[in-house]
Write a protein that holds these residues in place. Sequence first.
Motif, PDB file in Angstrom:
ATOM      1  N   LEU A  29       0.828  -1.210   0.000  1.00 23.22           N
ATOM      2  CA  LEU A  29       0.000   0.000   0.000  1.00 23.22           C
ATOM      3  C   LEU A  29       0.865   1.264   0.000  1.00 23.22           C
ATOM      4  N   ILE A  30       1.963   1.226   0.765  1.00 23.79           N
ATOM      5  CA  ILE A  30       2.858   2.388   0.793  1.00 23.79           C
ATOM      6  C   ILE A  30       3.484   2.617  -0.582  1.00 23.79           C
ATOM      7  N   ASN A  31       3.975   1.543  -1.191  1.00 22.15           N
ATOM      8  CA  ASN A  31       4.581   1.673  -2.523  1.00 22.15           C
ATOM      9  C   ASN A  31       3.554   2.110  -3.563  1.00 22.15           C
ATOM     10  N   TYR A  32       2.330   1.572  -3.411  1.00 19.62           N
ATOM     11  CA  TYR A  32       1.273   1.956  -4.342  1.00 19.62           C
ATOM     12  C   TYR A  32       0.988   3.448  -4.250  1.00 19.62           C
ATOM     13  N   LEU A  58      -6.470   3.042 -14.527  1.00 20.87           N
ATOM     14  CA  LEU A  58      -5.072   3.467 -14.506  1.00 20.87           C
ATOM     15  C   LEU A  58      -4.452   3.161 -13.141  1.00 20.87           C
ATOM     16  N   PHE A  59      -5.207   3.397 -12.078  1.00 17.75           N
ATOM     17  CA  PHE A  59      -4.698   3.148 -10.734  1.00 17.75           C
ATOM     18  C   PHE A  59      -4.700   1.657 -10.411  1.00 17.75           C
ATOM     19  N   ARG A  60      -5.640   0.938 -10.993  1.00 19.93           N
ATOM     20  CA  ARG A  60      -5.624  -0.518 -10.800  1.00 19.93           C
ATOM     21  C   ARG A  60      -4.389  -1.129 -11.450  1.00 19.93           C
ATOM     22  N   GLN A  61      -4.008  -0.577 -12.582  1.00 17.35           N
ATOM     23  CA  GLN A  61      -2.797  -1.061 -13.247  1.00 17.35           C
ATOM     24  C   GLN A  61      -1.565  -0.810 -12.384  1.00 17.35           C
ATOM     25  N   VAL A  62      -1.494   0.382 -11.765  1.00 21.45           N
ATOM     26  CA  VAL A  62      -0.375   0.671 -10.866  1.00 21.45           C
ATOM     27  C   VAL A  62      -0.373  -0.307  -9.694  1.00 21.45           C
ATOM     28  N   LEU A  63      -1.560  -0.575  -9.138  1.00 15.94           N
ATOM     29  CA  LEU A  63      -1.649  -1.504  -8.012  1.00 15.94           C
ATOM     30  C   LEU A  63      -1.171  -2.901  -8.408  1.00 15.94           C
ATOM     31  N   MET A  64      -1.550  -3.360  -9.597  1.00 21.37           N
ATOM     32  CA  MET A  64      -1.129  -4.678 -10.034  1.00 21.37           C
ATOM     33  C   MET A  64       0.383  -4.739 -10.221  1.00 21.37           C
ATOM     34  N   GLU A  65       0.964  -3.658 -10.725  1.00 19.69           N
ATOM     35  CA  GLU A  65       2.417  -3.623 -10.885  1.00 19.69           C
ATOM     36  C   GLU A  65       3.119  -3.713  -9.538  1.00 19.69           C
ATOM     37  N   ASN A  89       2.928   5.806  -3.082  1.00 18.23           N
ATOM     38  CA  ASN A  89       4.086   6.583  -3.552  1.00 18.23           C
ATOM     39  C   ASN A  89       4.153   6.607  -5.081  1.00 18.23           C
ATOM     40  N   ASN A  90       3.910   5.438  -5.703  1.00 24.55           N
ATOM     41  CA  ASN A  90       3.950   5.382  -7.164  1.00 24.55           C
ATOM     42  C   ASN A  90       2.861   6.251  -7.788  1.00 24.55           C
ATOM     43  N   VAL A  91       1.669   6.205  -7.160  1.00 27.35           N
ATOM     44  CA  VAL A  91       0.572   7.026  -7.677  1.00 27.35           C
ATOM     45  C   VAL A  91       0.893   8.504  -7.526  1.00 27.35           C
ATOM     46  N   GLN A  92       1.471   8.874  -6.374  1.00 23.58           N
ATOM     47  CA  GLN A  92       1.803  10.283  -6.155  1.00 23.58           C
ATOM     48  C   GLN A  92       2.824  10.775  -7.183  1.00 23.58           C
ATOM     49  N   VAL A  93       3.766   9.897  -7.536  1.00 26.44           N
ATOM     50  CA  VAL A  93       4.748  10.277  -8.571  1.00 26.44           C
ATOM     51  C   VAL A  93       4.031  10.551  -9.895  1.00 26.44           C
ATOM     52  N   LYS A  94       3.070   9.665 -10.243  1.00 23.77           N
ATOM     53  CA  LYS A  94       2.320   9.874 -11.477  1.00 23.77           C
ATOM     54  C   LYS A  94       1.492  11.154 -11.412  1.00 23.77           C
ATOM     55  N   LEU A  95       0.834  11.364 -10.255  1.00 25.20           N
ATOM     56  CA  LEU A  95       0.001  12.558 -10.122  1.00 25.20           C
ATOM     57  C   LEU A  95       0.845  13.823 -10.187  1.00 25.20           C
ATOM     58  N   ASP A  96       2.023  13.785  -9.567  1.00 27.25           N
ATOM     59  CA  ASP A  96       2.914  14.956  -9.640  1.00 27.25           C
ATOM     60  C   ASP A  96       3.307  15.247 -11.087  1.00 27.25           C
ATOM     61  N   GLY A  97       3.514  14.191 -11.855  1.00 24.27           N
ATOM     62  CA  GLY A  97       3.847  14.378 -13.262  1.00 24.27           C
ATOM     63  C   GLY A  97       2.699  15.030 -14.030  1.00 24.27           C
ATOM     64  N   PHE A  98       1.455  14.607 -13.732  1.00 27.54           N
ATOM     65  CA  PHE A  98       0.307  15.212 -14.404  1.00 27.54           C
ATOM     66  C   PHE A  98       0.106  16.661 -13.958  1.00 27.54           C
ATOM     67  N   ARG A  99       0.344  16.929 -12.662  1.00 27.73           N
ATOM     68  CA  ARG A  99       0.242  18.326 -12.198  1.00 27.73           C
ATOM     69  C   ARG A  99       1.263  19.203 -12.924  1.00 27.73           C
ATOM     70  N   GLN A 100       2.468  18.682 -13.081  1.00 24.66           N
ATOM     71  CA  GLN A 100       3.496  19.433 -13.795  1.00 24.66           C
ATOM     72  C   GLN A 100       3.083  19.676 -15.244  1.00 24.66           C
ATOM     73  N   MET A 101       2.419  18.681 -15.841  1.00 25.94           N
ATOM     74  CA  MET A 101       1.952  18.847 -17.214  1.00 25.94           C
ATOM     75  C   MET A 101       0.937  19.977 -17.312  1.00 25.94           C
ATOM     76  N   LEU A 102      -0.006  20.043 -16.334  1.00 34.61           N
ATOM     77  CA  LEU A 102      -1.001  21.113 -16.344  1.00 34.61           C
ATOM     78  C   LEU A 102      -0.326  22.482 -16.191  1.00 34.61           C
ATOM     79  N   GLN A 103       0.633  22.573 -15.280  1.00 36.52           N
ATOM     80  CA  GLN A 103       1.318  23.845 -15.067  1.00 36.52           C
ATOM     81  C   GLN A 103       2.111  24.260 -16.306  1.00 36.52           C
ATOM     82  N   THR A 104       2.749  23.293 -16.956  1.00 36.41           N
ATOM     83  CA  THR A 104       3.522  23.598 -18.164  1.00 36.41           C
ATOM     84  C   THR A 104       2.613  24.051 -19.294  1.00 36.41           C
ATOM     85  N   LEU A 105       1.461  23.375 -19.451  1.00 42.78           N
ATOM     86  CA  LEU A 105       0.518  23.761 -20.498  1.00 42.78           C
ATOM     87  C   LEU A 105       0.004  25.177 -20.257  1.00 42.78           C
ATOM     88  N   ASP A 106      -0.202  25.518 -18.998  1.00 47.47           N
ATOM     89  CA  ASP A 106      -0.622  26.879 -18.659  1.00 47.47           C
ATOM     90  C   ASP A 106       0.475  27.890 -19.001  1.00 47.47           C
TER      91      ASP A 106
END
Length: 499
Positions: A33-36, A264-271, A38-55
């Motif tokens: 659960l901890i790794n899941y 998308l999050f289920r895929q991360v969990l399975m990994e 953390n991995n999701v937060q890394v992905k979410l941070d990447g998407f947040r950065q994408m939104l900020q860059t697009l702006d």
Amino acid sequence: MHENKRPSSHYLLTKIFMVLAVVIPLVSLGITLINYRNNVQVKLDGFRQMLQTLDATYLYKLVHENERQLEVLGNTLDREALVRGGSAISSSWRAAHRIKMDEHFIYFYHLGSGRLESYPQWVPPLGFEPEQRPWYALLKEEGKQQGWVGPYTQYGSENRVLTLVRRIDASNGHPLGVLMADLPLDGVQQSLERALGSQVGSLYLTDTGRNRMIAAVHPEWLRGLTGDEIDCEETLSWLYHGVALTHRLSYVGWELGIYLPPHLFRQVLMEVLALVLLPALLLLLVVGLGLRSLLRIFQLEIGMVQERLCTLGERRGEHAHRDNWFVGKSLGTLEELEISYQEHKQALRIDALTGIFNRRAFDEDRFKLAQHNEPFSMVLIDVDHFKQINDNFGHQFGDMVLRRIGGVLERNLGFTHVYRIGGDEFAALLLSERSKIEEQLAQLQRETRAQRWREGECRVSLSMGVAMNGLGNCQQFERADEALYRSKAAGRNCWHFAE
């Protein structure tokens, strides 16, 4: 004394193993659960950065170009001439139009005369009524000088636009008309699509003030979602509702957002499970098997083991040395022999190219089903025009086609039911009802046609024939083969049931 202590030590070890069997899964689950997260937060941070860059790199520039354009045009207007009914267009309009590189129009609507001027020139068609256009409402709003209108469809076309509108007043405060600059949404849509790329989800831009969608990529992901689901940020809820990340554009009152669906999050969990939890469960399985063997030896509940050992080690005599080490080694040797036998037996049933069962397995399995007097359906499958595929693209590519078709068959019909019985010939033995078989074959055809190949011009399809409710005899095979040839005669890429 030594003989009396050995059983008690085994009991103690058994208790320790039982405690570990409970503790290890709990610890592994916690780590997972901890790794899941953390991995999701890394992905979410990447998407947040994408939104900020697009702006920062696109939307900010886009909005300010339109505002600058209206500012230039507004400063060059001759209000006195407008009061007298003169034209708003001057030489500065051409320079202002070049501030934006895309194809667009700038307009001035004269309230007094009802005349609409534009650059480049656009002649309003018959039936054009300014009072019915969305931007006309700004003339009626008290205290509002400038704002965005839309998105709406341009009159006489299918183009969707946003319009930045500024009300122009005379020196006495009475409105003279509105100055407008169009923002075509095609460019905005294309920019959102490029930013999202191949990522799964929906990237969208909304006007929060008017609660309107400006542009969206894959808007179907947003349908049927409530506000609670979109704003959900709880770890477990990600798996059921997904997550929506938003970035507010404070300088214009818009909001840029991306919705990430649950799978998308289920895929991360399975990994994460594959990396952390599954090895721990495999370790527990091995420990459990060891404990089971130890308890059986300790409690002398090894009747079957003794019988099997007698058949393997009669030369040692009835009074052979018996202890845990001896039994363990004997069982290990027997297990290796059995595994080797099963591996060799299984290897004879597996097609080396595709990894699914071969003709030998097909004949054996339908014979077993016939022995149990259990009716089943036989499906014969051919890859359409496979010889042309080999001739045009080479045998190596043809082998790749066969491997991938084998995988498609395995996913849709089940590994235990599919066989490669010839070069480009496949078969399946199914116990399903006709309606279920039709659903499976339809999905099989869709997935086969959806395959994309290295050679882009290559298209692969299947022809199939089905013989229902048989016992695997030659008549059922011939019926399925006749149905297969009916499919080929019908133009291929289809299936028929035997009559």
